[in-house]
Design an enzyme around this catalytic site. Sequence first.
Site, short mmCIF file in Angstrom:
data_model
loop_
_atom_site.label_atom_id
_atom_site.label_comp_id
_atom_site.label_asym_id
_atom_site.label_seq_id
_atom_site.Cartn_x
_atom_site.Cartn_y
_atom_site.Cartn_z
N GLU A 289 0.90 -1.17 0.00
CA GLU A 289 0.00 0.00 0.00
C GLU A 289 0.92 1.20 0.00
OE1 GLU A 289 -3.58 -0.38 1.00
OE2 GLU A 289 -3.58 -2.37 1.92
N CYS A 323 -1.66 9.21 3.49
CA CYS A 323 -1.61 8.78 2.09
C CYS A 323 -2.85 9.23 1.35
CB CYS A 323 -1.46 7.27 2.02
SG CYS A 323 -2.60 6.43 3.10
P1 NDP Z 1 8.92 5.00 3.74
O1 NDP Z 1 8.69 4.25 2.48
O2 NDP Z 1 10.07 5.91 3.82
O3 NDP Z 1 9.10 3.97 4.96
C1 NDP Z 1 8.15 2.98 5.24
C2 NDP Z 1 8.83 1.86 6.01
O4 NDP Z 1 9.77 1.22 5.15
C3 NDP Z 1 9.61 2.34 7.23
O5 NDP Z 1 9.52 1.38 8.25
C4 NDP Z 1 11.03 2.39 6.68
O6 NDP Z 1 12.02 2.30 7.66
C5 NDP Z 1 11.04 1.17 5.80
N1 NDP Z 1 12.08 1.13 4.76
C6 NDP Z 1 12.76 2.15 4.20
N2 NDP Z 1 13.63 1.66 3.28
C7 NDP Z 1 13.49 0.32 3.27
C8 NDP Z 1 14.07 -0.74 2.54
N3 NDP Z 1 15.02 -0.53 1.64
N4 NDP Z 1 13.65 -1.99 2.78
C9 NDP Z 1 12.70 -2.23 3.68
N5 NDP Z 1 12.11 -1.29 4.43
C10 NDP Z 1 12.49 -0.01 4.21
O7 NDP Z 1 7.56 5.75 4.08
P2 NDP Z 1 7.22 6.73 5.29
O8 NDP Z 1 7.42 6.05 6.61
O9 NDP Z 1 7.88 8.04 5.08
O10 NDP Z 1 5.65 6.88 5.11
C11 NDP Z 1 5.08 7.74 4.19
C12 NDP Z 1 4.69 7.02 2.92
O11 NDP Z 1 3.78 5.96 3.18
C13 NDP Z 1 3.96 7.95 1.95
O12 NDP Z 1 4.39 7.70 0.64
C14 NDP Z 1 2.51 7.55 2.15
O13 NDP Z 1 1.67 7.90 1.07
C15 NDP Z 1 2.64 6.07 2.34
N6 NDP Z 1 1.46 5.51 2.99
C16 NDP Z 1 0.58 4.75 2.27
C17 NDP Z 1 -0.58 4.26 2.84
C18 NDP Z 1 -1.55 3.42 2.07
O14 NDP Z 1 -2.39 2.79 2.70
N7 NDP Z 1 -1.49 3.36 0.75
C19 NDP Z 1 -0.92 4.59 4.23
C20 NDP Z 1 0.08 5.38 4.90
C21 NDP Z 1 1.22 5.83 4.30
P3 NDP Z 1 12.67 3.66 8.28
O15 NDP Z 1 11.58 4.37 8.96
O16 NDP Z 1 13.71 3.13 9.18
O17 NDP Z 1 13.22 4.42 7.10
#
Ligand code: NDP
Length: 526
Positions: A289, A323
Amino acid sequence: MTATAPSQSKITYTSADVDWESFHRQFDEALAQVRSRLGRSYPLYIAGEAVSSSAEPIVDTSPIDTGVVLGTFATATVAHVDQAVGAARAAQAAWGRRDWRERVALLQRAAALIRERKFELAAIMSLEVGKSRLESMGDAEESADLIDYYCRQMKDADGFVREMAKVTPVEHNTDVLRPYGVFACIAPFNFPLALSTGMSSAALVAGNAVVYKPAEDAPWTGLALYEIYRDAGLPAGVFDYLSGHGSEAGEALWRHPQVDGVVFTGSKKVGMHIYHDLSSRWIKPCLLELGGKNAAIVMDTADLDAAAEGITRSAFGLQNQKCSATSRVYVHQKVATALIEKVLERTRALTIGDPTERDVFFGPVINREAVAKYERAVKQAKREGEILVGGERLKGDRFDRGHFVAPTIAKLPLESSLFRDELFVPFLAVGEVSGLEQAIAETNKAEYGLTAGIFTKRDAEIARFFDEVEAGVCYVNKRTGATTGAWPGAQPFTGWKGSGSSGKGGCGPYYVAQFMREQSRTVIDS
Ligand code: NDP
């Protein structure tokens, strides 16, 4: 506000009928309690045991005041990931074989515990990610409802065991959905409880074990979820908690060969990266998502007060870090001036400040990178169009210690990339259109397809909007939030195009089945 509801009544993101005095009193008590626990150190949890790490820990500070250390969290290394996946695999066998009714009963206990602890959970989220009181309570309530809704899917499908037709009289055919095994569950910061709970509870009730990595900006809320599952009686190892960095622990987790599937909510960039590389030896389920760039369309017959309210709420609730947030508006040129005036008026009236305080609507953004992204967008908007309100970092006593920026609205030419790139900061792009055709065409130009809204009184326009807009969650004339406010069992939350991978979203009726694979069982009479 009249006191009509009992003190523990359910609060959603758009609640109105609430006993606010009682709500604020309970929130204040929980906040004081949570504040008394600031600054502690926390381990990882693998196979039910606390595990330490020698890696530099994550120092979790509040975006409201970065001088406040909420806690220090162990950083998982690649070796911890390996250990956690091993523990999850060992625990899954018995968990997956348990009668599904027992799994449902256990998860429903977890939902009950969330409801019992909801003020404490809301206070933690408010401090940790800068949510207003209402937003943080909505997050807690949604989490409990998500568990109940997913448990109901198991019940309604009778455990996903189904008698099938006979091709010959001597055969007995059964279709069974069975868990895959171990799911990696990786969550974003913005709905730190609801998304973590939704993804993990669906995987768990289906019989999988889960290795969970919360966002590094929200490890405390993630730990609270671990404690809820533990206290509900989940067997050791079935849910393992790894605080850590996405680039190291997250990357090692989804790449682990013993992981059978990935459920991820976060940015399109990270999601696409996982999707591309996940399946090397065979195809693994990859439930993503992802981001959004959600448009609100306002037509010339719209109720402009409703539209202005819906847009302001969806654009600036949680500082646009949803999001589903409205981040662009396409308004019919006949009503553009009037609508913009109303949105500006409401935006100027927002209460900005420390979101743990009562009646504050708008708090800080999550971190320094978000502030930098905001500043870049503002600079670009000044070059390409006109900033109508906001456009600066907030200064002064209340703001200097945190990540505070002003809610911002810019009028821009439709070709600006600010209409298409997800920013995830309080920045709303507004453009004029000549009619519905152009509004839908502009909406569909983005790579994303999560939510969309329209304000109009014409039935034909509503029908055309539903038919042609490329978005999984669509709203018409929604005053309480033009593009936001989905709830489990009411609005399935499915991202189209760059907003998701499976075409079946959380909060929807087809979610749990995606955590299982089908096995056909034929027995011939002997
Ligand atoms: P990120 O994609 O930056 O991070 C999401 C998670 O992925 C975090 O736990 C992060 O860890 C981890 N992560 C980062 N890099 C990697 C990798 N290479 N491999 C595995 N895990 C990784 O998103 P945000 O936390 O900034 O959240 C915002 C985003 O989420 C926006 O794009 C938003 O639209 C989306 N979103 C979508 C939703 C939906 O239902 N469609 C709902 C809510 C949000 P770390 O924090 O340590 O970087």
